[in-house]
Motif scaffolding. Structure first.
Motif, PDB file in Angstrom:
ATOM      1  N   SER A  35     -64.690 -81.691 -38.569  1.00 22.72           N
ATOM      2  CA  SER A  35     -64.784 -80.473 -39.696  1.00 22.72           C
ATOM      3  C   SER A  35     -63.568 -80.215 -40.415  1.00 22.72           C
ATOM      4  O   SER A  35     -63.588 -79.847 -41.701  1.00 22.72           O
ATOM      5  N   GLY A  36     -62.365 -80.449 -39.947  1.00 24.17           N
ATOM      6  CA  GLY A  36     -61.057 -80.133 -40.500  1.00 24.17           C
ATOM      7  C   GLY A  36     -61.053 -81.148 -41.747  1.00 24.17           C
ATOM      8  O   GLY A  36     -60.414 -80.559 -42.750  1.00 24.17           O
ATOM      9  N   TYR A  39     -61.971 -78.927 -44.690  1.00 28.04           N
ATOM     10  CA  TYR A  39     -61.034 -78.235 -45.387  1.00 28.04           C
ATOM     11  C   TYR A  39     -60.159 -79.028 -46.026  1.00 28.04           C
ATOM     12  O   TYR A  39     -59.580 -78.459 -46.996  1.00 28.04           O
ATOM     13  N   ARG A  40     -59.811 -80.060 -45.444  1.00 27.30           N
ATOM     14  CA  ARG A  40     -58.698 -80.879 -46.252  1.00 27.30           C
ATOM     15  C   ARG A  40     -59.227 -81.405 -47.472  1.00 27.30           C
ATOM     16  O   ARG A  40     -58.509 -81.502 -48.446  1.00 27.30           O
ATOM     17  N   GLY A  97     -52.414 -81.008 -44.715  1.00 25.26           N
ATOM     18  CA  GLY A  97     -52.725 -80.103 -43.700  1.00 25.26           C
ATOM     19  C   GLY A  97     -52.568 -78.654 -44.000  1.00 25.26           C
ATOM     20  O   GLY A  97     -53.559 -77.861 -43.672  1.00 25.26           O
ATOM     21  N   ALA A 100     -55.400 -77.464 -46.366  1.00 24.86           N
ATOM     22  CA  ALA A 100     -56.613 -77.130 -45.742  1.00 24.86           C
ATOM     23  C   ALA A 100     -56.481 -75.844 -44.909  1.00 24.86           C
ATOM     24  O   ALA A 100     -57.459 -75.146 -44.939  1.00 24.86           O
ATOM     25  N   SER A 101     -55.118 -75.726 -44.413  1.00 21.98           N
ATOM     26  CA  SER A 101     -55.363 -74.611 -43.309  1.00 21.98           C
ATOM     27  C   SER A 101     -55.183 -73.258 -44.186  1.00 21.98           C
ATOM     28  O   SER A 101     -55.657 -72.097 -44.101  1.00 21.98           O
ATOM     29  N   ALA A 104     -58.650 -72.685 -45.693  1.00 18.13           N
ATOM     30  CA  ALA A 104     -59.615 -72.243 -44.458  1.00 18.13           C
ATOM     31  C   ALA A 104     -59.444 -70.756 -44.150  1.00 18.13           C
ATOM     32  O   ALA A 104     -60.150 -70.370 -43.255  1.00 18.13           O
ATOM     33  N   ARG A 110     -65.347 -70.807 -45.715  1.00 17.81           N
ATOM     34  CA  ARG A 110     -65.850 -70.955 -44.746  1.00 17.81           C
ATOM     35  C   ARG A 110     -67.231 -70.891 -44.745  1.00 17.81           C
ATOM     36  O   ARG A 110     -68.262 -71.714 -43.915  1.00 17.81           O
ATOM     37  N   GLY A 130     -62.941 -79.366 -34.154  1.00 18.20           N
ATOM     38  CA  GLY A 130     -62.625 -78.233 -35.189  1.00 18.20           C
ATOM     39  C   GLY A 130     -61.817 -77.141 -34.611  1.00 18.20           C
ATOM     40  O   GLY A 130     -60.964 -77.451 -33.377  1.00 18.20           O
ATOM     41  N   ASP A 132     -63.339 -73.731 -34.750  1.00 15.48           N
ATOM     42  CA  ASP A 132     -64.359 -72.684 -34.567  1.00 15.48           C
ATOM     43  C   ASP A 132     -65.574 -73.212 -34.252  1.00 15.48           C
ATOM     44  O   ASP A 132     -66.688 -72.564 -34.517  1.00 15.48           O
ATOM     45  N   MET A 133     -65.714 -74.533 -33.793  1.00 13.72           N
ATOM     46  CA  MET A 133     -67.050 -74.960 -33.603  1.00 13.72           C
ATOM     47  C   MET A 133     -67.810 -74.508 -32.281  1.00 13.72           C
ATOM     48  O   MET A 133     -68.942 -73.895 -32.623  1.00 13.72           O
ATOM     49  N   ARG A 181     -48.697 -73.324 -38.999  1.00 10.60           N
ATOM     50  CA  ARG A 181     -50.097 -73.949 -39.115  1.00 10.60           C
ATOM     51  C   ARG A 181     -50.887 -73.063 -38.016  1.00 10.60           C
ATOM     52  O   ARG A 181     -51.817 -72.299 -38.312  1.00 10.60           O
ATOM     53  N   ASP A 185     -53.534 -70.303 -38.445  1.00 10.86           N
ATOM     54  CA  ASP A 185     -55.368 -70.558 -37.958  1.00 10.86           C
ATOM     55  C   ASP A 185     -55.472 -69.513 -36.825  1.00 10.86           C
ATOM     56  O   ASP A 185     -56.729 -69.236 -36.987  1.00 10.86           O
ATOM     57  N   ARG A 188     -55.959 -65.804 -38.815  1.00 17.18           N
ATOM     58  CA  ARG A 188     -56.706 -65.170 -39.918  1.00 17.18           C
ATOM     59  C   ARG A 188     -57.833 -64.355 -39.421  1.00 17.18           C
ATOM     60  O   ARG A 188     -58.337 -64.447 -38.175  1.00 17.18           O
TER      61      ARG A 188
HETATM   62  O1   DC Z   1     -58.320 -80.552 -37.655  1.00 21.57           O
HETATM   63  P1   DC Z   1     -57.519 -80.882 -38.749  1.00 21.57           P
HETATM   64  O2   DC Z   1     -55.910 -80.651 -38.636  1.00 21.57           O
HETATM   65  O3   DC Z   1     -57.670 -81.779 -39.600  1.00 21.57           O
HETATM   66  O4   DC Z   1     -57.736 -79.395 -39.720  1.00 21.57           O
HETATM   67  C1   DC Z   1     -56.960 -78.929 -40.992  1.00 21.57           C
HETATM   68  C2   DC Z   1     -56.969 -77.472 -41.271  1.00 21.57           C
HETATM   69  O5   DC Z   1     -58.335 -77.077 -41.590  1.00 21.57           O
HETATM   70  C3   DC Z   1     -56.523 -76.484 -39.900  1.00 21.57           C
HETATM   71  O6   DC Z   1     -55.160 -76.391 -39.959  1.00 21.57           O
HETATM   72  C4   DC Z   1     -57.368 -75.379 -40.102  1.00 21.57           C
HETATM   73  C5   DC Z   1     -58.534 -75.800 -40.908  1.00 21.57           C
HETATM   74  N1   DC Z   1     -59.755 -75.887 -39.991  1.00 21.57           N
HETATM   75  C6   DC Z   1     -60.498 -74.825 -39.717  1.00 21.57           C
HETATM   76  O7   DC Z   1     -59.867 -73.807 -40.189  1.00 21.57           O
HETATM   77  N2   DC Z   1     -61.711 -74.721 -38.948  1.00 21.57           N
HETATM   78  C7   DC Z   1     -61.923 -75.887 -38.629  1.00 21.57           C
HETATM   79  N3   DC Z   1     -63.231 -75.727 -37.644  1.00 21.57           N
HETATM   80  C8   DC Z   1     -61.234 -77.199 -38.589  1.00 21.57           C
HETATM   81  C9   DC Z   1     -60.353 -77.053 -39.464  1.00 21.57           C
END
Ligand code: DC
Length: 226
Positions: A35-36, A39-40, A97, A100-101, A104, A110, A130, A132-133, A181, A185, A188
Motif C-alpha cells: 500500500s505504501g 502513496y509513493r 518516502g 508519500a508520508s 498520506a 486516504r 502498510g 493502517d491495513m 517520518r 505517520d 496524523r
Molecule cells: O511502506 P512505505 O515506506 O513505502 O510507505 C511510504 C509512506 O506512505 C509512509 O511513510 C506513510 C505512507 N503510508 C500510509 O500512510 N499508509 C499505508 N498503508 C502505507 C504507507
C-alpha cells in the motif's frame, strides 16, 4: 467478513514488513498489496504535475484519478508507471518516502486510495503491507501482524542497503529522516500508525528476518491457513 482471507502486516518503515510480506505471499501463493507504493506514486505524480505535496485539494484530485500501472519485471522488481512514465526508482528514494508520508496525512487522499487497496482482495487470499491495513483498510482481517524495530536499528538496515547499492549516505541523516517520518505517520489525525488491538506485535530489533518469518509462519499455520 468476506470469503477472501487477508493477512495484514503493518509497521514503521524499515521494520522488515516488505520482506516478510513478500515471503508470506510467496509461501501462501496469495496476492500482495504494497500500500505504501500507492502513496509513493501519488507523491511522484504531484512532482510530475508540478503540485505541492501540501496542496490538499490538488493532491486529492491526483489520488482520485491516479493513472498507475504495476508490472512485475523479470528481475522480480516491481515496475511502477504513472501515465506511462517509469517512477519506480524515484519513488523509492528517501525523498520519495517523504513525499508519500506527506500526502498520506491528507484525509481525502486516504479516502481516494481506499477502494483501490480493497480491489487487491482477490482469491485465493491477500497479504497487505502498510501502516493502517489492520486498523482501517482490512479491519476485519482474521490475522494481523505489527512489525517493529528500534529507530536506530531501522536506520542501520537502511544504511547498509543504500551503501550496498553504491549510494553515499549519512547514518545520522537517515536516522533523523526515519524519526521524522515515524513522527508524521504516528501522529496524523487520520489512520495513524498504531498496532490494531488484535495484532500480534513482533519486535525485530534483535531478531534476524528468517526467525521473524518462522514466527509469522507459525501463527499462520496455527490459524489454519497452511
Ligand atoms: O511502506 P512505505 O515506506 O513505502 O510507505 C511510504 C509512506 O506512505 C509512509 O511513510 C506513510 C505512507 N503510508 C500510509 O500512510 N499508509 C499505508 N498503508 C502505507 C504507507
Amino acid at each position: 467478513m468476506t470469503s477472501v482471507p487477508v493477512i495484514t502486516v503493518d509497521g514503521p518503515s524499515g521494520a522488515g514488513k516488505g520482506t516478510i510480506s513478500h515471503m508470506l505471499a510467496d509461501r501462501l501463493g496469495w496476492h500482495l498489496l504494497d500500500s505504501g507504493a500507492l502513496y509513493r506514486v501519488t507523491g511522484q505524480a504531484c512532482v510530475i504535475e508540478g503540485i505541492s505535496w501540501t496542496d490538499h485539494s490538488a493532491v486529492a484530485e491526483i489520488a482520485r484519478h491516479l493513472d498507475v500501472k504495476f508490472t512485475l519485471a523479470d528481475s522480480g522488481e516491481m515496475l511502477v508507471e504513472y501515465k506511462g512514465v517509469d517512477v519506480s526508482a524515484a519513488m523509492r528514494t528517501e525523498e520519495g518516502g517523504r513525499g508519500a508520508s506527506t500526502v498520506a496525512t491528507i484525509p481525502a487522499v486516504r479516502e481516494a486510495l481506499l477502494a483501490r487497496q480493497r480491489d487487491f482482495m482477490q482469491p485465493p487470499g491477500l497479504v497487505a503491507d502498510g501502516r493502517d491495513m489492520g486498523t482501517v483498510v482490512f479491519h476485519d482481517a482474521p490475522l494481523k501482524f505489527f512489525l517493529t524495530a528500534s529507530a536506530s536499528e531501522r536506520a542501520e538496515r537502511r544504511y547498509k542497503q543504500l551503501i550496498a547499492k553504491g549510494e553515499s549516505v549519512s547514518l545520522p541523516r537517515l536516522l533523523a529522516d526515519i524519526q521524522e517520518r515515524d513522527e508524521r505517520d504516528s501522529n496524523r489525525a487520520i489512520a495513524p500508525l498504531v498496532p490494531a488491538e488484535d495484532a500480534i506485535v513482533i519486535d525485530s530489533s534483535d531478531t534476524p528476518i528468517a526467525e521473524v518469518f518462522e514466527r509469522v509462519l507459525l501463527e499462520v499455520k496455527n490459524r489454519g491457513f497452511i
